[in-house]
Design a protein around this motif. Structure first.
Motif, short mmCIF file in Angstrom:
data_model
loop_
_atom_site.label_atom_id
_atom_site.label_comp_id
_atom_site.label_asym_id
_atom_site.label_seq_id
_atom_site.Cartn_x
_atom_site.Cartn_y
_atom_site.Cartn_z
N MET A 14 -21.56 -1.41 -6.72
CA MET A 14 -20.42 -1.43 -5.79
C MET A 14 -20.91 -1.51 -4.35
N ASP A 15 -21.98 -0.74 -4.01
CA ASP A 15 -22.48 -0.75 -2.64
C ASP A 15 -23.01 -2.13 -2.26
N VAL A 16 -23.78 -2.74 -3.19
CA VAL A 16 -24.32 -4.07 -2.92
C VAL A 16 -23.19 -5.09 -2.84
N GLN A 17 -22.19 -4.94 -3.69
CA GLN A 17 -21.06 -5.87 -3.69
C GLN A 17 -20.30 -5.79 -2.37
N LEU A 18 -20.08 -4.57 -1.87
CA LEU A 18 -19.41 -4.42 -0.58
C LEU A 18 -20.21 -5.08 0.54
N LEU A 19 -21.52 -4.88 0.53
CA LEU A 19 -22.37 -5.47 1.56
C LEU A 19 -22.31 -6.99 1.50
N LEU A 20 -22.34 -7.54 0.29
CA LEU A 20 -22.28 -9.00 0.14
C LEU A 20 -20.93 -9.54 0.62
N VAL A 21 -19.86 -8.82 0.30
CA VAL A 21 -18.53 -9.26 0.73
C VAL A 21 -18.43 -9.27 2.26
N MET A 22 -18.90 -8.21 2.89
CA MET A 22 -18.85 -8.14 4.36
C MET A 22 -19.70 -9.24 4.99
N THR A 23 -20.89 -9.45 4.43
CA THR A 23 -21.77 -10.49 4.97
C THR A 23 -21.14 -11.87 4.83
N GLY A 24 -20.62 -12.15 3.63
CA GLY A 24 -19.97 -13.44 3.42
C GLY A 24 -18.75 -13.63 4.30
N ALA A 25 -17.97 -12.56 4.49
CA ALA A 25 -16.78 -12.66 5.33
C ALA A 25 -17.16 -12.96 6.78
N LEU A 26 -18.23 -12.35 7.27
CA LEU A 26 -18.67 -12.61 8.64
C LEU A 26 -19.19 -14.04 8.79
N ILE A 27 -19.87 -14.54 7.78
CA ILE A 27 -20.36 -15.92 7.83
C ILE A 27 -19.18 -16.89 7.87
N ILE A 28 -18.17 -16.63 7.05
CA ILE A 28 -16.98 -17.49 7.05
C ILE A 28 -16.27 -17.41 8.39
N ALA A 29 -16.18 -16.19 8.96
CA ALA A 29 -15.54 -16.04 10.27
C ALA A 29 -16.28 -16.82 11.35
N ALA A 30 -17.62 -16.80 11.28
CA ALA A 30 -18.41 -17.56 12.25
C ALA A 30 -18.18 -19.06 12.09
N PHE A 31 -18.11 -19.52 10.84
CA PHE A 31 -17.84 -20.94 10.59
C PHE A 31 -16.47 -21.34 11.13
N ALA A 32 -15.46 -20.49 10.87
CA ALA A 32 -14.11 -20.79 11.35
C ALA A 32 -14.06 -20.82 12.87
N HIS A 33 -14.80 -19.91 13.50
CA HIS A 33 -14.82 -19.88 14.97
C HIS A 33 -15.43 -21.16 15.53
#
Length: 567
Positions: free
Chosen positions: A1-20
């Motif tokens: 669960m901890d690793v999954q949360l970290l991966l989700v946050m990292t992926g979400a930030l990468i997507i946010a950077a791409f969208a920006h």
């Protein structure tokens, strides 16, 4: 669960950077891509405890929004904010509750009201935080932000009452009105007390890093302390945020450490980072639930297409409820102001007065006062001047709705801050900004599995599926089209922008006058005198708090540039 949360946050930030980089809305892109990613074979389900979402994700987002929102703007628009944040939530709950019980009687009336309470609160904090970027007027942003700060508390209270009615459990206070009153009052008191304690501690620390760390803990302290007393953690967080924010407009003792400006600059950079991480995670979490919501629906005994149809009907209902409420609320005020303006304008028109006298004959004597005539049909110059002043205060000297408000929200010599009349374009924007979000999903996930008798909670899968459809549907439908709508309406904010710049110019003049003739323009006292002058000018209602805050931020940046880190 901890690793999954970290991966989700990292992926979400990468997507946010791409969208920006592409000039796209990060939230819409994140939800869409996360929904597609959820169909990857073997991807485990990310399922968080609803209490974790309500206690860890929501408080810092609300607290940050409160710190960036003017308490004085909140009070000025209080009537509109309470109308949308409480009145609209209750109205939507009632309409959607009865509509759902009629379409899906198998979940019962109480279960239908559980669903209605879940989908009733809009969650537009994320959208309006970028309001200026997408072209929303400042007043519209103020109303929508204020609504988002209070509607969650009303919706969660209705949700608790509805769930208790289904499960057979008893609430702390069974009367829903008394329950909401208790939650609001105790939450407000706790928030103010915690805010005052933190302010007192921060003023004695004198270390920007420690002060910022204490400020990060405030939303969690306020939320969990209120929840322990069966009060509203949401209201406690908002009250604590306002208490901390308005403390900047109090004069600090001369012996206080001169590091407050560094703390403000540090927190001004810190909270946007917190917002970005949490918002990116929220959107990713919503999208990742898509496949699993469909699987839960397929595994249940509930017909899939009828549930999806119910979700679309409820989606349409919540949108129409907002339109009806906004146009009814603001339309009445606009109509009343228009009638008043026409009456005053007719009284000021000499030709209209002459026509009225010709129709009614000669002036009539006033009863009981021989020799005096009724002057109500013939206003003299003094009467016309007074009427013109009243008309200007109501509609503005150029005939438009709303004159220029003074520093404290006073307008034309009368306090009209409690009256808000929106233009048709602003009405449409407020009506369309009704996106649901993480509160809806968290409340739906918090529905108990069983009732008091041990039987399954009626319609739990239906409620959760419909809640997901409404949350994602409003986000994709309204959130994606809001910037285009704002651009299409072409609301002219030139006068509003000019007024803001004029207020800042007045505030800069106040600050400059406080240090006139001084040459030590790099000392801490030089900047402290200007901040003290700004605070006093706000108290004396010579400048607006927003203008004082903007200029204070400029002074903080200037002082940081000329003051060594260790002084």
């Amino acid at each position: 669960m901890d690793v999954q949360l970290l991966l989700v946050m990292t992926g979400a930030l990468i997507i946010a950077a791409f969208a920006h980089l592409r000039g796209l809305q990060a939230g819409i892109v994140t939800v869409t891509l996360a929904a597609a990613i959820s169909f990857i074979p073997g991807l485990p389900r990310l399922e968080l405890d609803p209490e974790l979402i309500l206690g860890v994700v929501i408080p810092p987002l609300l607290y940050s929004a409160t710190l960036n929102f003017s308490f004085f703007a909140f009070v000025k628009n209080l009537r509109s904010i309470l109308g949308l944040g409480v009145g609209l939530v209750v109205f939507t709950t009632v309409v959607v509750g009865f509509l759902t019980s009629w379409i899906a009687p198998e979940i019962g009336l109480a279960g239908a009201f559980v669903l209605a309470a879940v989908v009733s609160p809009p969650d537009s904090v994320t959208t309006v935080s970028h309001g200026r970027e997408i072209g929303l007027p400042r007043r519209t942003i103020s109303i929508l932000t204020g609504e988002s700060l209070v509607n969650d508390a009303a919706a969660l209270t209705l949700f608790a009452v509805a769930v208790a009615a289904v499960t057979g459990d008893s609430e702390f206070i069974e009367n829903p009105f008394l329950l909401f009153g208790w939650e609001a009052l105790i939450g407000l008191i706790l928030g103010v007390v915690i805010g005052r304690i933190v302010i007192a501690v921060r003023r004695r620390v004198g270390n920007p890093t420690i002060e910022s760390g204490l400020n990060l803990l405030v939303p969690f302290l306020a939320y969990f302390a209120a929840e322990q007393l069966h009060a509203s953690g949401i209201i406690a967080v908002v009250a604590a945020g306002f208490t901390v924010s308005i403390s900047h407009f109090t004069v600090r003792p001369s012996t206080a450490p001169s590091t407050a400006y560094r703390t403000r600059l540090q927190e001004a950079a810190l909270w946007p980072v917190v917002d970005l991480i949490l918002e990116a995670f929220v959107f990713a979490y919503m999208g990742l639930q898509f496949r699993f919501v469909l699987e839960d629906l397929a595994e249940s005994s509930t017909p899939t297409w009828s549930t999806i149809g119910l979700g679309l009907i409820v989606l349409l209902a919540v949108i129409l409820c907002r339109f009806a409420w906004v146009y009814f609320s603001y339309g009445r005020a606009q109509l009343a102001l228009l009638i008043y303006a026409k009456r005053v304008a007719a009284s000021l028109d000499p030709s209209a007065a002459r026509r009225q006298r010709r129709r009614g004959g000669p002036a009539r004597p006033v009863e009981g006062r021989p020799g005096r005539t009724d002057r109500s049909r013939r206003p003299d110059s003094v009467q016309r001047l007074r009427m013109q002043q009243r008309l200007d205060s109501a509609t503005g000297p150029n005939g438009r709705r709303g004159g220029r408000p003074g520093p404290g929200g006073r307008q034309g010599g009368r306090d009209r801050g409690h009256i808000t009349v929106l233009t048709p374009a602003e009405n449409l924007l407020v009506s369309w900004t009704g996106m649901r979000g993480i509160i809806t999903l968290a409340a739906a996930g918090g529905i108990p599995l069983t009732i008091a008798s041990g039987a399954p909670f009626p319609g739990r899968t239906i409620i959760q599926t419909v809640a997901f459809i409404v949350a994602v549907g409003t986000l994709l439908l309204q959130g994606s089209t809001l910037p285009l709508l704002a651009k299409t309406l072409r609301i002219d904010t030139t006068a509003e922008d000019a007024e803001v710049e004029e207020g800042r110019a007045d505030a800069r003049a106040v600050a400059a006058a406080a240090v006139a003739g001084r040459e030590d323009n790099t000392s801490g006292e030089y900047f402290d005198l200007q901040r003290a002058a700004l605070t006093q000018a706000v108290v004396d209602r010579k400048i607006s708090p927003a203008s004082a805050g903007d200029v204070r931020h400029e002074l903080d940046a200037l002082q940081a540039g000329v003051t060594p880190l260790l002084d």
